[in-house]
Design a protein around this motif. Sequence first.
Motif, PDB file in Angstrom:
ATOM      1  N   SER A  44     -49.162  19.955 -11.376  1.00  0.00           N
ATOM      2  CA  SER A  44     -49.912  20.925 -12.178  1.00  0.00           C
ATOM      3  C   SER A  44     -51.205  21.263 -11.476  1.00  0.00           C
ATOM      4  O   SER A  44     -51.529  22.666 -11.634  1.00  0.00           O
ATOM      5  CB  SER A  44     -50.257  20.192 -13.416  1.00  0.00           C
ATOM      6  OG  SER A  44     -51.105  20.856 -14.131  1.00  0.00           O
ATOM      7  N   GLU A 222     -65.649  25.485 -17.463  1.00  0.00           N
ATOM      8  CA  GLU A 222     -64.724  25.726 -18.117  1.00  0.00           C
ATOM      9  C   GLU A 222     -63.376  26.321 -17.511  1.00  0.00           C
ATOM     10  O   GLU A 222     -62.288  26.258 -18.079  1.00  0.00           O
ATOM     11  CB  GLU A 222     -65.307  26.763 -19.133  1.00  0.00           C
ATOM     12  CG  GLU A 222     -64.161  27.272 -20.147  1.00  0.00           C
ATOM     13  CD  GLU A 222     -63.707  26.210 -20.949  1.00  0.00           C
ATOM     14  OE1 GLU A 222     -62.313  26.253 -21.510  1.00  0.00           O
ATOM     15  OE2 GLU A 222     -64.425  25.173 -21.268  1.00  0.00           O
ATOM     16  N   ARG A 225     -61.356  23.456 -16.602  1.00  0.00           N
ATOM     17  CA  ARG A 225     -60.841  22.898 -17.757  1.00  0.00           C
ATOM     18  C   ARG A 225     -59.629  23.683 -18.340  1.00  0.00           C
ATOM     19  O   ARG A 225     -58.586  23.179 -18.612  1.00  0.00           O
ATOM     20  CB  ARG A 225     -61.899  22.765 -18.858  1.00  0.00           C
ATOM     21  CG  ARG A 225     -63.046  21.649 -18.734  1.00  0.00           C
ATOM     22  CD  ARG A 225     -63.858  21.538 -19.628  1.00  0.00           C
ATOM     23  NE  ARG A 225     -63.369  21.467 -20.985  1.00  0.00           N
ATOM     24  CZ  ARG A 225     -64.096  21.416 -22.090  1.00  0.00           C
ATOM     25  NH1 ARG A 225     -65.132  21.861 -22.137  1.00  0.00           N
ATOM     26  NH2 ARG A 225     -63.280  21.137 -23.352  1.00  0.00           N
ATOM     27  N   ALA A 226     -59.946  24.795 -18.619  1.00  0.00           N
ATOM     28  CA  ALA A 226     -58.907  25.839 -18.985  1.00  0.00           C
ATOM     29  C   ALA A 226     -57.546  25.846 -18.134  1.00  0.00           C
ATOM     30  O   ALA A 226     -56.470  25.816 -18.482  1.00  0.00           O
ATOM     31  CB  ALA A 226     -59.532  27.303 -18.819  1.00  0.00           C
ATOM     32  N   ASP A 228     -56.430  23.423 -16.323  1.00  0.00           N
ATOM     33  CA  ASP A 228     -55.758  21.993 -16.501  1.00  0.00           C
ATOM     34  C   ASP A 228     -55.189  22.233 -17.825  1.00  0.00           C
ATOM     35  O   ASP A 228     -53.972  21.629 -18.033  1.00  0.00           O
ATOM     36  CB  ASP A 228     -56.878  20.897 -16.544  1.00  0.00           C
ATOM     37  CG  ASP A 228     -56.249  19.574 -16.781  1.00  0.00           C
ATOM     38  OD1 ASP A 228     -54.933  19.414 -16.105  1.00  0.00           O
ATOM     39  OD2 ASP A 228     -56.782  18.813 -17.042  1.00  0.00           O
ATOM     40  N   ARG A 229     -55.579  22.772 -18.884  1.00  0.00           N
ATOM     41  CA  ARG A 229     -55.111  22.994 -20.162  1.00  0.00           C
ATOM     42  C   ARG A 229     -53.894  23.742 -20.067  1.00  0.00           C
ATOM     43  O   ARG A 229     -52.889  23.491 -20.585  1.00  0.00           O
ATOM     44  CB  ARG A 229     -56.087  23.454 -21.161  1.00  0.00           C
ATOM     45  CG  ARG A 229     -55.727  23.540 -22.685  1.00  0.00           C
ATOM     46  CD  ARG A 229     -56.511  23.876 -23.506  1.00  0.00           C
ATOM     47  NE  ARG A 229     -57.105  25.298 -23.044  1.00  0.00           N
ATOM     48  CZ  ARG A 229     -58.559  25.604 -22.594  1.00  0.00           C
ATOM     49  NH1 ARG A 229     -59.513  24.745 -22.705  1.00  0.00           N
ATOM     50  NH2 ARG A 229     -58.702  26.794 -22.274  1.00  0.00           N
ATOM     51  N   ASP A 230     -53.825  24.689 -19.105  1.00  0.00           N
ATOM     52  CA  ASP A 230     -52.684  25.688 -19.165  1.00  0.00           C
ATOM     53  C   ASP A 230     -51.816  25.359 -18.009  1.00  0.00           C
ATOM     54  O   ASP A 230     -50.656  26.074 -18.025  1.00  0.00           O
ATOM     55  CB  ASP A 230     -53.345  27.248 -19.182  1.00  0.00           C
ATOM     56  CG  ASP A 230     -54.037  27.440 -20.147  1.00  0.00           C
ATOM     57  OD1 ASP A 230     -54.064  27.001 -21.146  1.00  0.00           O
ATOM     58  OD2 ASP A 230     -55.201  28.449 -19.957  1.00  0.00           O
TER      59      ASP A 230
END
Length: 269
Positions: A44, A222, A225-226, A228-230
């Motif tokens: 990822s 951010e 974080r974004a 990683d989230r996506d």
Amino acid sequence: MKIAITGKGGVGKTTLAGMLARAFAADGRRVLAIDADPDANLASALGVPAEEGARLTPISKMKELAKERTGAGDGQGSLFRLNPTVSDLPERYGIEHKGVRLLQMGTVEQGGSGCVCPEHTIVKRLMKHLLLERDDVVIMDMEAGIEHLGRGTAESVDALVIVVEPGQRSMQTARQINALAGDIGIKNIFLVGSKIRDDADCRFISAAMPPVSLLGFISLSEEIRAADRDGESPFDGGGKARSEALKIKDILTSQLGRSGPAHEVGSNR
């Protein structure tokens, strides 16, 4: 160039490993990324799509392959080869994404201290092959320790990069890793500060662990974080995270190009 990246869980070492691998690949280097963390998520961090990453099987879980390559029989106490052929495994069992070939090592569950099984043998032999016999840039995302490295391969690690966040527990783990790495002969040990909010965080990390050379910092953002989230790599965002990773890659390359021991380089913030 062989680079092992470690640190306390959750500090951002996998994010750094993924971005460094992508940064070297962007330079046109042949890069092999090794996920040697039991909590495997380097795919990822490299930006490998989830369906592609799902095709990866840890080498340590390939029992039939281990038996075939080592010639092991069934049952405990059977004899087997300790030097199996492994040179084809990265190409056969790795996946490629944007110039980086990714391979999962996994861990071997052993039923007692000193146990040596075919799976353990093939993982150990493959690690030695990757560090001693290949010309790739090898980026290894380690667990919070250096269990995959031993005295027979440690001298071939060009750099151990310890990732820390601004906190006492993270620094304590880093000191333990630093001591272990020195014990097995790793000469070039570096530090990267992660999840940095302000200059106070930079000063804390800079002062907490001399004389380990500090390569630079990755900001808490951010953007990361974004990504990683996506399920994407921050390297693809082209923002501050990418810029910081490229600086760290350039300083690391410069440090390893110098003769003799590495020197303190200070902050690149």
